[in-house]
Design an enzyme around this catalytic site. Structure first.
Site, PDB file in Angstrom:
ATOM      1  CB  CYS A  73      -0.824  -0.006   1.143  1.00  0.00           C
ATOM      2  SG  CYS A  73      -1.866   1.640   1.248  1.00  0.00           S
ATOM      3  CG  ASN A  74       1.974   3.184  -3.585  1.00  0.00           C
ATOM      4  OD1 ASN A  74       2.960   3.488  -4.183  1.00  0.00           O
ATOM      5  ND2 ASN A  74       1.162   1.961  -3.988  1.00  0.00           N
ATOM      6  CB  THR A  75      -2.218   5.380   1.254  1.00  0.00           C
ATOM      7  OG1 THR A  75      -2.697   5.329   0.141  1.00  0.00           O
ATOM      8  CG2 THR A  75      -2.487   6.440   2.272  1.00  0.00           C
ATOM      9  CB  CYS A 184      -2.706   3.680  -5.840  1.00  0.00           C
ATOM     10  SG  CYS A 184      -4.325   2.945  -4.719  1.00  0.00           S
TER      11      CYS A 184
HETATM   12  N1  DGL Z   1      -4.006   0.385  -2.076  1.00  0.00           N
HETATM   13  C1  DGL Z   1      -3.468   1.753  -1.231  1.00  0.00           C
HETATM   14  C2  DGL Z   1      -2.580   2.395  -1.971  1.00  0.00           C
HETATM   15  O1  DGL Z   1      -1.725   1.786  -2.632  1.00  0.00           O
HETATM   16  C3  DGL Z   1      -4.733   2.647  -0.811  1.00  0.00           C
HETATM   17  C4  DGL Z   1      -5.923   2.849  -1.298  1.00  0.00           C
HETATM   18  C5  DGL Z   1      -6.845   3.453  -0.451  1.00  0.00           C
HETATM   19  O2  DGL Z   1      -7.248   2.807   0.380  1.00  0.00           O
HETATM   20  O3  DGL Z   1      -7.161   4.685  -0.651  1.00  0.00           O
HETATM   21  O4  DGL Z   1      -2.312   3.503  -1.959  1.00  0.00           O
END
Ligand code: DGL
Length: 269
Positions: A73-75, A184
């Site tokens: 997860c990037n976030t 993401c």
């Molecule tokens: N899949 C996640 C990312 O890579 C987060 C998506 C989300 O929950 O907003 O950022």
């Protein structure tokens, strides 16, 4: 050598794009995947909130015996990778960020787009990444909250999702970007729809392969690669295991879907 599983976490189902690569590149490794579907999306939350939720997931995976954590997860990565490493000092933690450097190497016209959640797009981490690697490029750093909910429902190539995508990607089209870095983990599942909209000449890059290679390197360096002949795959969600299993199987494709035998609901707090 260690036959303990690799722990993988995401706010939801998107991290399966990375799980898939890990299973492909590391076929002897067992994995435990946790999706915080109840609190998804993370991309509109504060960094403090994301940190709190991510910590609960890491604790859960540690409780299940994970030998390494992959933040699929990037976030989560841009919000709290360093803090989590401080909290779990002995545990290797691999994060994911968009492949900005590769994008700058691939672009022909020096115009690149980064597509991520709003939180990632506005993070200091992402700003730093752009300053470090993409100084000589024109960067369109686009954060959107409108795409993750579609992927969570398994809607990746319908007219509705394409209409929304077209509006989002318009900024890339107007600015004539020729390379897009996906920031993401949900977005690799939208690749087909994006290709239809952007055309074949625009290159779309994601970091799934790089994360799996990095995970392999970290395990090899710490002598923790597994020698398991028949690895196990476990899946957990914090909300609605039935919907999760249906969408998950659809997203990962037939071969990988066989590895998702069951999904269990868990409560983390
Ligand atoms: N899949 C996640 C990312 O890579 C987060 C998506 C989300 O929950 O907003 O950022």
């Amino acid at each position: 050598m260690s036959n303990q599983p690799i722990g993988i976490l995401d706010s939801g189902i998107g991290g399966l794009s990375i799980w898939k690569e890990i299973v492909t590149q590391l076929p002897d490794e067992s994995t435990i995947y946790i999706a915080d579907s109840k609190n998804c999306p993370y991309g509109t939350r504060t960094q403090e909130e994301v940190y709190g939720l991510a910590k609960l997931m890491v604790n859960f995976l540690v409780g299940k015996g994970a030998k390494i954590i992959v933040l699929a997860c990037n976030t989560v990565t841009v919000s709290c990778l360093d803090k989590l490493r401080e909290d779990f000092l002995k545990l290797p933690i691999v994060g994911t960020v968009p492949v900005v450097k590769t994008a700058t190497e691939k672009t022909f016209n020096g115009k690149i787009g980064i597509l991520s959640t709003p939180s990632t797009a506005s993070s200091a981490y992402q700003r730093h990444l752009i300053e470090q690697f993409a100084k000589n490029c024109e960067v369109i750093n686009l954060g959107t909250k409108n795409l993750v909910p579609f992927v969570e429902k398994g809607e990746t190539n319908t007219k509705k999702v394409k209409d929304v995508l077209r509006k989002e990607l318009d900024k890339f089209i107007v600015n004539k970007v020729d390379t897009i870095a996906l920031g993401c983990s949900h977005f690799p599942f939208l690749r087909k729809a994006m290709e239809t909209i952007m055309g074949k000449k625009v290159m779309i890059l994601d970091s799934t392969g790089a994360i799996a290679r990095q995970t392999k390197r970290v395990l090899a360096n710490s002598n923790k690669l597994s020698s398991q002949p028949s690895p196990l795959y476990e899946f957990y969600t914090t909300n609605g295991s039935k919907e999760f299993i249906n969408v998950a199987r659809k997203l990962v494709g037939n071969e990988m879907a066989k590895k998702i035998e069951s999904v269990e609901n868990v409560s983390l707090s």
